[in-house]
Design a protein around this motif. Structure first.
Motif, PDB file in Angstrom:
ATOM      1  N   LEU A  81      23.378  27.808  18.754  1.00  0.00           N
ATOM      2  CA  LEU A  81      23.049  27.774  17.327  1.00  0.00           C
ATOM      3  C   LEU A  81      24.293  27.838  16.452  1.00  0.00           C
ATOM      4  O   LEU A  81      24.343  27.221  15.376  1.00  0.00           O
ATOM      5  N   ASN A 118      25.178  25.122  13.691  1.00  0.00           N
ATOM      6  CA  ASN A 118      25.434  25.450  12.296  1.00  0.00           C
ATOM      7  C   ASN A 118      26.776  24.894  11.822  1.00  0.00           C
ATOM      8  O   ASN A 118      26.919  24.505  10.659  1.00  0.00           O
ATOM      9  N   TRP A 152      15.121  35.716   8.522  1.00  0.00           N
ATOM     10  CA  TRP A 152      16.485  35.683   9.052  1.00  0.00           C
ATOM     11  C   TRP A 152      17.053  34.269   9.002  1.00  0.00           C
ATOM     12  O   TRP A 152      18.218  34.069   8.622  1.00  0.00           O
ATOM     13  N   TYR A 153      16.252  33.281   9.375  1.00  0.00           N
ATOM     14  CA  TYR A 153      16.722  31.897   9.372  1.00  0.00           C
ATOM     15  C   TYR A 153      17.095  31.459   7.961  1.00  0.00           C
ATOM     16  O   TYR A 153      18.081  30.754   7.734  1.00  0.00           O
ATOM     17  N   ASN A 154      16.317  31.906   6.986  1.00  0.00           N
ATOM     18  CA  ASN A 154      16.559  31.494   5.606  1.00  0.00           C
ATOM     19  C   ASN A 154      17.656  32.294   4.915  1.00  0.00           C
ATOM     20  O   ASN A 154      18.002  31.991   3.771  1.00  0.00           O
ATOM     21  N   ALA A 203      11.707  36.545  11.700  1.00  0.00           N
ATOM     22  CA  ALA A 203      12.538  35.437  12.174  1.00  0.00           C
ATOM     23  C   ALA A 203      12.702  34.375  11.087  1.00  0.00           C
ATOM     24  O   ALA A 203      13.788  33.810  10.904  1.00  0.00           O
ATOM     25  N   TYR A 204      11.614  34.108  10.349  1.00  0.00           N
ATOM     26  CA  TYR A 204      11.661  33.142   9.259  1.00  0.00           C
ATOM     27  C   TYR A 204      12.619  33.608   8.157  1.00  0.00           C
ATOM     28  O   TYR A 204      13.427  32.835   7.632  1.00  0.00           O
ATOM     29  N   GLN A 245      12.763  29.410  18.759  1.00  0.00           N
ATOM     30  CA  GLN A 245      11.621  30.022  18.090  1.00  0.00           C
ATOM     31  C   GLN A 245      10.651  30.653  19.080  1.00  0.00           C
ATOM     32  O   GLN A 245       9.989  31.650  18.771  1.00  0.00           O
ATOM     33  N   GLN A 272      15.627  26.716   4.463  1.00  0.00           N
ATOM     34  CA  GLN A 272      14.646  26.128   5.378  1.00  0.00           C
ATOM     35  C   GLN A 272      13.261  26.628   4.988  1.00  0.00           C
ATOM     36  O   GLN A 272      12.593  27.322   5.744  1.00  0.00           O
ATOM     37  N   TYR A 288       7.589  26.778  10.192  1.00  0.00           N
ATOM     38  CA  TYR A 288       8.288  27.837  10.922  1.00  0.00           C
ATOM     39  C   TYR A 288       7.455  29.110  11.015  1.00  0.00           C
ATOM     40  O   TYR A 288       7.850  30.056  11.710  1.00  0.00           O
TER      41      TYR A 288
END
Length: 460
Positions: free
Chosen positions: A268, A272, A392-394, A389-390, A205, A399, A404
């Protein structure tokens, strides 16, 4: 002594942060913070083996996570699914772990102390942009220090504190690069590059520090007093920041690629593959549809940004969330009003926009210098990077956790400070003390949540 007198609000804010954060660290039952056992086990493995851990399939045991407040005797030693994380925070924690024989409270307090730098760097970032209006810096720092969920995260044991501190320092250095005449001095650029490099070995992050630093270099290169030097200055920033920071991150990236294969330089992809059973966005889309997923994303993100404690298992009363929503909406309206007022003022007073580049701002509610406008653009860019970024992560995993978004706390807190202070712009005597009212209110709110909501909800 003069510096202490000028910045005494910061001392008060940090003291309040440390006192309340220590209460959270001391009173919160063991392991009742997100992923705390896995972070703890990372450090324990370093102490016991003398080597960095490697994430493996057996590191994730489905059904153990999350740990509910009514769950007892959980085999936390089996939770090692954070073994892919970069090592800097855990290596810094090793002496504390060794001296205290692995005391979780001591490790929490260590993380809390690092988190104090987040507050300080945020304060000095806003003070650098508005040096004649330090009460804006005090307001922003107070919000970051005592935001309930953020305080709970900073007082738990995980690498968020160091990640946020280094990212906040990168923001501060980037803002100073924009605001100062000697922006491209070799020493300044080298320090910024080292900070970005340390972010590379702290948490994925924190990699947001790199686009923030490059954006800062681009904005600094557009200085009105040196238009002909824009491209060479920007090129110098890119080469120095990318070059030195990459040298720091390279050994970690090479290790990850050798262990996990392919282009998995962050580990990562292996992570995953290990966390089988964690809910995915595809599964939720099939179950709830796009509208249902978006609603749950908004609701859970908002709630957990302000306060949803434990392993997301202790939400607040709906009336509290409603009050926080009203506060958030009012704050947004005030900030947008400040922004619209500034645009209108610039149109009316266009002849006054040709002030010297280093001139002091008379009022943040009328006209901004070019450097101040660029610095605020940098903060807006940092917020945008965080949101992207948030998102993309989701896209892959569910999440929906507001924490975040905490890399964007400095831009968010700055917007709050500008909006609420603008409300009292004609009564600056009141506006300069808003930070103290916010501190008293949030401190009381934090104490109430800890003793009347969190601890009862955890059976402590």
């Amino acid at each position: 002594m003069n510096a202490c007198r000028c910045h005494w609000p910061l001392i008060v804010i940090v003291a309040a942060y440390l006192v309340l954060g220590s209460l959270f660290a001391l009173r919160t039952p063991v392991w009742q913070n997100p992923d705390e056992p896995a972070h703890y086990n990372y450090t324990r493995q370093i102490v016991r083996s003398g080597t960095l851990p490697i994430i493996e399939p057996e590191d994730w045991v489905a059904g153990l996570v999350p740990i509910g407040p009514d769950v007892r005797d959980v085999p936390v030693e089996r939770m090692t699914y954070e073994d892919h994380q970069p090592p800097l925070f855990y290596c810094l924690s090793v002496p504390v772990f060794a001296i205290t024989d692995g005391s979780l409270v001591a490790l929490r307090l260590f993380a809390l102390l690092i988190g104090a730098f987040v507050v300080a760097f945020a304060y000095f970032t806003v003070a650098t942009i508005f040096p004649a209006h330090r009460y804006l810096a005090a307001f922003a720092a107070t919000f970051i220090a005592l935001l309930p969920q953020h305080l709970a995260i900073m007082s738990s044991y995980n690498n968020d504190a160091l990640s946020e501190a280094l990212l906040a320092l990168a923001v501060l250095l980037s803002v100073r690069m924009i605001m100062k005449r000697d922006a491209f001095a070799a020493g300044r650029l080298a320090i910024l590059a080292v900070v970005v490099g340390l972010c590379f070995i702290t948490k994925a992050q924190a990699y947001l520090a790199l686009p923030v630093a490059l954006l800062g270099g681009f904005l600094a290169a557009r200085r009105a007093d040196a238009p002909d030097n824009a491209f060479p200055s920007l090129l110098r920033v890119v080469l120095v920041v990318l070059g030195l920071s990459a040298l720091i991150g390279l050994p970690w990236w090479v290790r990850s690629v050798r262990l996990y294969g392919g282009a998995d330089f962050l580990g990562l992809q292996r992570h995953n593959a290990v966390v089988v059973g964690q809910p995915t966005t595809a599964e939720w889309l099939a179950a709830y549809g796009l509208g249902g997923v978006l609603w749950r994303l908004w609701q859970t993100t908002f709630q957990s940004f302000w306060g949803q404690f434990g392993w997301m298992s202790i939400p607040l009363d709906r009336r509290i969330y409603l009050a926080l929503l009203v506060f958030t909406l009012i704050s947004a309206v005030l900030f947008l009003t400040w922004w619209a007022h500034g645009r209108a003022a610039r149109r009316r007073l266009s002849r006054q926009m040709h002030a010297r580049a280093d001139s002091a701002l008379y009022s943040p509610y009328l006209l901004l210098t070019t450097q101040q406008a660029h610095a605020l653009t940098l903060l807006a860019g940092g917020a945008l990077f965080t949101v992207l970024a948030y998102a993309w992560y989701n896209l892959q995993f569910v999440q929906h956790q507001g924490r975040y978004l905490y890399p964007a706390l400095i831009p968010i807190a700055t917007a709050l400070a500008l909006g609420w202070s603008f409300l009292f712009s004609r009564r600056e005597a009141i506006g300069r003390w808003l930070w103290l009212a916010l501190l008293i209110g949030l401190a009381a709110f934090d104490a109430y949540l800890l003793f009347r909501v969190i601890l009862p909800g955890m059976g402590a």
